[in-house]
Design a protein around this motif. Structure first.
Motif, PDB file in Angstrom:
ATOM      1  N   ARG A 162       0.838  -1.195   0.000  1.00  0.00           N
ATOM      2  CA  ARG A 162       0.000   0.000   0.000  1.00  0.00           C
ATOM      3  C   ARG A 162       0.872   1.243   0.000  1.00  0.00           C
ATOM      4  O   ARG A 162       1.793   1.370   0.792  1.00  0.00           O
ATOM      5  CB  ARG A 162      -0.878  -0.015   1.250  1.00  0.00           C
ATOM      6  N   GLU A 163       0.554   2.184  -0.878  1.00  0.00           N
ATOM      7  CA  GLU A 163       1.338   3.405  -0.922  1.00  0.00           C
ATOM      8  C   GLU A 163       0.536   4.601  -0.451  1.00  0.00           C
ATOM      9  O   GLU A 163      -0.675   4.675  -0.631  1.00  0.00           O
ATOM     10  CB  GLU A 163       1.829   3.665  -2.352  1.00  0.00           C
ATOM     11  N   ALA A 164       1.208   5.530   0.175  1.00  0.00           N
ATOM     12  CA  ALA A 164       0.628   6.829   0.508  1.00  0.00           C
ATOM     13  C   ALA A 164       1.748   7.841   0.418  1.00  0.00           C
ATOM     14  O   ALA A 164       2.911   7.528   0.707  1.00  0.00           O
ATOM     15  CB  ALA A 164       0.027   6.817   1.909  1.00  0.00           C
TER      16      ALA A 164
ATOM     17  N   THR B  75     -13.236  11.872  -0.180  1.00  0.00           N
ATOM     18  CA  THR B  75     -12.248  10.811  -0.347  1.00  0.00           C
ATOM     19  C   THR B  75     -12.432  10.047  -1.663  1.00  0.00           C
ATOM     20  O   THR B  75     -13.542   9.835  -2.118  1.00  0.00           O
ATOM     21  CB  THR B  75     -12.357   9.824   0.827  1.00  0.00           C
ATOM     22  N   GLU B  76     -11.306   9.637  -2.245  1.00  0.00           N
ATOM     23  CA  GLU B  76     -11.356   8.828  -3.455  1.00  0.00           C
ATOM     24  C   GLU B  76     -10.549   7.548  -3.259  1.00  0.00           C
ATOM     25  O   GLU B  76      -9.729   7.468  -2.345  1.00  0.00           O
ATOM     26  CB  GLU B  76     -10.811   9.639  -4.635  1.00  0.00           C
ATOM     27  N   PRO B  77     -10.782   6.581  -4.128  1.00  0.00           N
ATOM     28  CA  PRO B  77     -10.133   5.272  -3.960  1.00  0.00           C
ATOM     29  C   PRO B  77      -8.619   5.363  -3.741  1.00  0.00           C
ATOM     30  O   PRO B  77      -8.074   4.705  -2.873  1.00  0.00           O
ATOM     31  CB  PRO B  77     -10.460   4.551  -5.262  1.00  0.00           C
ATOM     32  N   ARG B  78      -7.951   6.195  -4.527  1.00  0.00           N
ATOM     33  CA  ARG B  78      -6.505   6.263  -4.379  1.00  0.00           C
ATOM     34  C   ARG B  78      -6.104   7.305  -3.335  1.00  0.00           C
ATOM     35  O   ARG B  78      -4.934   7.646  -3.219  1.00  0.00           O
ATOM     36  CB  ARG B  78      -5.842   6.619  -5.714  1.00  0.00           C
ATOM     37  N   GLY B  79      -7.072   7.803  -2.591  1.00  0.00           N
ATOM     38  CA  GLY B  79      -6.805   8.941  -1.748  1.00  0.00           C
ATOM     39  C   GLY B  79      -6.513   8.653  -0.300  1.00  0.00           C
ATOM     40  O   GLY B  79      -5.417   8.790   0.165  1.00  0.00           O
TER      41      GLY B  79
ATOM     42  N   ASP C 264      -4.847  11.435   1.903  1.00  0.00           N
ATOM     43  CA  ASP C 264      -4.126  12.332   1.013  1.00  0.00           C
ATOM     44  C   ASP C 264      -5.118  13.124   0.172  1.00  0.00           C
ATOM     45  O   ASP C 264      -5.143  13.047  -1.057  1.00  0.00           O
ATOM     46  CB  ASP C 264      -3.226  11.473   0.121  1.00  0.00           C
TER      47      ASP C 264
ATOM     48  N   ASN D 114      -5.326  15.113  -3.367  1.00  0.00           N
ATOM     49  CA  ASN D 114      -5.017  14.370  -4.585  1.00  0.00           C
ATOM     50  C   ASN D 114      -6.267  13.964  -5.375  1.00  0.00           C
ATOM     51  O   ASN D 114      -6.296  12.932  -6.017  1.00  0.00           O
ATOM     52  CB  ASN D 114      -4.225  13.118  -4.179  1.00  0.00           C
TER      53      ASN D 114
ATOM     54  N   GLN E 102      -9.155  13.266  -7.953  1.00  0.00           N
ATOM     55  CA  GLN E 102      -9.097  12.983  -9.383  1.00  0.00           C
ATOM     56  C   GLN E 102     -10.453  13.093 -10.075  1.00  0.00           C
ATOM     57  O   GLN E 102     -10.506  13.170 -11.299  1.00  0.00           O
ATOM     58  CB  GLN E 102      -8.540  11.578  -9.595  1.00  0.00           C
TER      59      GLN E 102
END
Lengths: 382, 382, 382, 382
Positions: free
Chosen positions: C265-267, D123-127, D130, D133, D135
């Protein structure tokens, strides 16, 4: 608690004194063998000693929250010295409430100026937390009482000028109701003292007092016969929140120093504060101290509003010193080996604060009080 | 870990010495503020040093588990004194792997007998845990190397006769790969020392060493040029488990004393051990120490079996000192104000143990090692 | 504990079965809300049950450490399923010590093969940990005893075929000494069951058993009349270490999953494992579990050596479930909101493990045992 | 914080509703598949939803401390339902500050009555944490914007009637400054939803929202282009203290139940509350919750006074849910196995509160904020 303008001004004065005068001498004072009278007088001159006492006796007439602010600020610079305003306000208010006029008029002003120091003499060798079990005897003899016995674990035992001594005038079976308070001055024949070799708070001079045929005039009795114990117990709840704030002040000093170090000290090419392994324990410490601080002020607010605050006071006392100890420990570790030298204040703060994990009622006694406040007698096994 | 018969016999000898000789003098030794070399010799005579070293060099040819047992037992009596056998086992092993035959034959027996002490000199002022960043320079000059620079935070800095010094023989850019190790024999010129004013473990004499044109024969380079760093890191895994066992020994001493006190001391008409508020924290301490002890012996068993144990060693190293500190703190509090005086050893044990929360790799460094073992480079941000 | 070659082979078999068969179905099994008897039989065929029981009865004749290894491995895949081999080892051992030969020869092999499950029936509605206070009555009637009463909080209450019931044959005043144990064979009339709506471990089917005129032949009394209670207490020491190992297995599964997640998992543009705020709590969890694991195996080793291990077993029992719960909680949080959904098994592991913070003796009872081992009767207030 | 008379009256109303209406249905509501509109309307009718909103839009015009009191009281009865007043006050105030008049006039009154529910879609799935960010794209097309993308982890995703959607109108490089907020109503073509299978707070209906060519009139833009992110962030600090109070309310409910049980339940012939092993952990829980509660109110006081409160809010959020979780866990254990059944509320409170250890910024994010407040950029590694 958000300070009003008056509180801010007084807090600012206390802060300035604490950081500019107290803090630089904190480590050195640990090695002193007696209480620093000049420092006390300086605090008296600044109005820091009688914060919550009536203006007519020379106090500031402020609420106990204000006394809390001053206590916390002073605790930042010197945990031990911050004991003094609590001592003065608590003890003078006992005298104001119960002592004969001639005692109040002669001694309270001198306590407020920092000239005279009063010690409460309650605990006895077989006593500890079981304070109703007092054995020091006071026999009536004409217009006098004759005191015989021993007090121990007395704060300021080494340096106090005046003493409030709790003695048994009734029988052992009377328990707390057979206890009377007496006002005794330094120099009275038959009093001797010893000073303990404590781990911390050495300037406070905890120790024992021995009373051998000490003659106290009946007019120096404080309150009625058999009323001594109740009088002192009234003040205790209040002081526990102040002790909590002393601990918060000390912990905050270590936290501030640790944050500053984390910002400056580099490892692996960056400030060590960038490592969450360094910054997060400090953030946790900040959070815990912040929460306990607000509980302490809330407790004082309750007192100022005349509301029940026994359980809250016990919470302050059981959590404050313990949490402060652990937070300061973490701050010490933040400095690495440098923190472990005698050059930094953390080790002393740990030693000092630890005393308050024990004194004036251990954490266990406090938890017992909290439990009793919730489920009454069902919490008590003895 | 259940000791074998041989181990039991040695354990018994160590225990007797620890409780009868070390424990009674634990606090006095700190007041004397000096390393007692005769004590080291006595441990040598009793076979408590170099238990894991070959018999031909004066050791007992036992395994590292036996060394762990001795470390734990000795630390029960005196945490600081128990550092010496750990030091001997660790350092002699390094010499035996890398030093010239004549050095081994001369020095190892002297270390085992307690006659000579060797100090490992790794950390530098700007270093801390960042050991790859060493700056102490060694320049080649004929058959010799000339050393210039400073080492700090060196255990036994003040009393060591022999030194193992890590120096930069390569360029700064080489990082850990430009580091070589040198053995420095007794009496080498150009070395001066200072001693730190530490919070604890004062007889260990942590301090700085200054090297000014110190000439060392090239044949005293241990291992290949530029391989010094790797060599020491191997030894650390071993000593980390031993350190944890030292901590277990110290904590166990405090626990035993606190249990005994809880059995004798009465409050409210019963032994305080009857209050779960007193006994349960001690039971928790017993449990935590018991678990760490077994993990430590398991780590040594892995070492004996030639299996990977870096992760386990790191676990021991951070949990041991931290848990011991907290447990001893709890024991001190169990004794109330009496525990807070200098009459009881708890305060000293806390101060002593705390040093190993920092030395030989902080908790942060240890957790980083564990994380790296679990997820590799993904754990590293620097 | 380093496994022997035999142990390694069994460990490998258990691990394979646990990760390939148990783990994928862990959550589905809870949704099915029923014990899967075929799974028990499969474990029987694989030699994972009764590893410490004699070969002539279908066991493997290994030691209890081996049983511990199996327990831990199986719990990695399914905490609840791993309860069965523990159950078999504990109960069969009791039968073998006390049951008539024909019962042993018939039932023990059936238990080992997974065909039959036996439930220990000790706790009663008014009982909890206060086991000496049993009320279920057994009256003598010719060659039989007739049982009437209720048992509650019985593991496998719903699925057990055989029962070991503790009953009062003496007078209430006899306390624990008036208690006898009976084996009750399959198909005995007069027993009804209920199943509890538990927070976790639902397939274990904790519930109540009601005995109404249940007739049991006198020869099914296990051990002497009035000695029942002592017999079971022996078994508890054993199972307490096994329970801790089950907890270690479950916690390790969550740790492994959390580490894997922290790697992927990245953040903020990097694996979250690079944040010490993420990796350090996991490293702490690894360490705590590693220490408890070794203490558990040490406890089993003490048992194998015929040495006292009551204290150690109690330590395992309170630390294992509590620590596992906290560690799994941390793992769940590591996965963020994803961890908080029913898609991941952490929430179930927390619920399952929590049951053993209570069952088989609470943390309070365990700490009382430890205190009693340290200071004897002085620790007991009741 | 000591409530004034108005606050007391409102708190009393909330308390009555919470204990008489919410608490009895708490467990049952966990199984509901949608939000309980009637309950929301009832709260609206009682004036509990618009506590801190201006009187001119139908609110009570109270300070945020008052909203805190209501939130805590409601959290006592139902942690999840107590989310609603926060949601209404926070979201309506965002609309009042930034939305066009036609939106405010149509929708805010309906939010206050409990008829309409608004979801913030950030909030978003890749968020995750963060948030800068984002999208989800919003393309201008004449008088409209066309939204495409996905939002996830949205509170009330399943039941909300109106949405405040944060979308990227600028480029990715603009970061937070390229984000604009849009007001979207339920029924707009192109919106679909999913609901997560969460461990707790199931009535809240956390889930995902999918936007496929969703047409939003430009007049439904909230605030200027590129100002969206700032607007929402302004509200967050404030809500963290409220979340802390929700957690305090839930923990207090479990504590009260545990105290009552400790008073009634007997073991060894006495109330279990007499065992300090039972009462002290509860006393510790009381103390911690009391301290965190006061920090939360202090934070709200700071906000009401217009003072900085970012770090304090983060402290409330990082400590509140975590401490509440652990305290409730302890309460559950106080009940023994009975606490571990689905019959008591503790298990649900644990599951519910745990969600808040993650949502709206994890504890790690909070600690990062605290650290940044102390040492600025030196605390940040990314």
């Amino acid at each position: 608690m958000i300070p009003d303008d008056d509180q801010k001004a007084l807090g600012e004065a206390a802060r300035k004194f604490s950081r500019e005068v107290l803090l630089p001498g904190y480590l050195k004072r640990d090695k002193a063998t007696c209480w620093d009278r000049d420092l006390a007088r300086e605090m008296g001159g600044l109005g820091l000693l009688g914060v919550s006492l009536p203006e007519e006796v020379g106090g500031l007439g402020e609420r106990s929250v204000t006394l809390g602010i001053v206590t916390e600020e002073l605790g930042y610079g010197d945990y031990n010295v911050s004991q003094l305003p609590i001592n003065v306000c608590l003890n003078a208010s006992i005298l104001l409430r119960s002592a004969p006029k001639h005692i109040v008029e002669e001694w309270v002003p001198q306590m407020l100026t920092g000239d005279k120091l009063m010690a409460i003499c309650l605990t006895e060798p077989r006593g500890g937390s079981d304070a109703a079990n007092i054995q020091l005897r006071a026999h009536r003899s004409g217009d006098d009482y004759i005191l015989n016995g021993e007090k121990t674990s007395i704060t300021f035992a080494g340096d106090a000028d005046i003493f409030l001594v709790f003695a048994r005038t009734g029988t052992v079976e009377d328990g707390a109701k057979g206890v009377t308070a007496f006002f005794v001055t330094e120099g009275t024949k038959g009093i001797s003292r010893s000073r303990f070799d404590d781990v911390g708070s050495r300037i406070i001079g905890r120790g024992s007092l021995f009373f051998e045929d000490v003659v106290v005039p009946a007019r120096n009795r404080v309150g009625d016969e058999g009323k001594g114990f109740t009088q002192v117990m009234q003040g205790f709840d209040y002081s526990r929140a102040l002790l909590g704030l002393q601990a918060c002040g000390a912990a905050q000093a270590s936290l501030d120093e640790a944050w500053a170090y984390a910002k400056e000290r580099e490892a692996f090419g960056r400030p060590i504060g960038q490592f969450q392994g360094v910054s997060f324990p400090l953030a946790e410490g900040e959070s815990k101290i912040a929460a306990i601080r607000q509980l302490c002020y809330h407790t004082l607010e309750l007192r100022d509003a005349g509301l029940e605050h026994t359980a809250q006071s016990a919470m302050c006392k059981s959590m404050g010193p313990e949490t402060a100890f652990n937070v300061i420990h973490q701050c010490l570790l933040t400095f690495g080996h440098y923190g472990w030298t005698m050059e930094t204040a953390h080790q002393q703060r740990m030693r000092d604060v630890m005393g308050q994990e024990i004194g004036d009622g251990t954490a266990n006694i406090m938890k017992q009080i909290i439990s009793r406040s919730r489920i009454g007698r069902a919490a008590i096994q003895y | 870990m259940i000791p074998t018969e041989d181990q039991s016999a040695l354990q018994e000898a160590a225990r007797k010495f620890s409780r009868e000789v070390l424990l009674p003098g634990y606090q006095q030794r700190e007041r004397d503020d000096a390393w007692d070399r005769e004590l080291g010799r006595e441990m040598g005579r009793l076979g408590l040093m170099g238990t894991d070293l070959p018999e031909e060099l004066g050791g007992l040819g036992q395994d590292s588990i036996t060394t762990g047992i001795i470390s734990e037992e000795l630390a029960y009596g005196d945490f600081n004194v128990s550092a010496l056998p750990v030091n001997v086992s660790l350092n002699a092993a390094i010499l035996m792997r890398h030093a010239p035959r004549d050095v081994i034959e001369e020095c190892v027996p002297q270390m085992i007998s307690g006659d000579k002490i060797m100090a490992i000199c790794l950390t530098e002022p700007r270093g801390g845990s960042d050991a790859a960043n060493l700056q102490l320079k060694a320049r080649r000059k004929g058959d010799d190397f000339v050393l210039n620079g400073e080492k700090t935070s060196i255990t036994f800095a003040y009393d060591a006769d022999l030194f193992l010094v890590f120096v930069r023989t390569g360029a700064p850019e080489d990082g850990a790969k430009g580091v070589s190790a040198f053995f420095i024999p007794e009496g080498t010129k150009g070395i001066t020392r200072t001693k730190f004013d530490d919070v604890g473990s004062r007889i260990i004499g942590r301090g700085s060493l200054f090297f000014e044109d110190v000439v060392v024969p090239a044949r005293y380079m241990l291992g290949d040029e530029g391989r010094g760093f790797t060599q020491v890191m191997q030894g650390f895994d071993y000593s980390r488990a031993l350190i944890a066992l030292q901590c277990c020994g110290a904590a166990q001493a405090s626990l035993d004393e606190a249990w005994a006190y809880s059995k004798e001391r009465e409050a409210f008409g019963r032994p305080i051990g009857q209050f779960q508020g007193v006994s349960f924290p001690l039971a928790e301490g017993e449990s935590n120490i018991a678990a760490i002890r077994q993990l430590s012996y398991h780590t040594l068993a892995l070492r004996e079996a030639g299996l990977e144990h870096t992760k386990e060693a790191a676990m021991c190293k951070w949990m041991g000192p931290k848990t011991a500190f907290d447990v001893i703190h709890q024991c001190l509090l169990t004794l109330g104000h009496y525990g807070w005086t200098h009459e009881t050893p708890h305060q000293q044990r806390m101060r002593d143990v705390m040093g190993l929360e920092i030395g030989d790799g902080t908790a942060g460094v240890m957790k980083q090692i564990i994380a790296r073992q679990k997820i590799g480079r993904a754990a590293i941000q620097y």
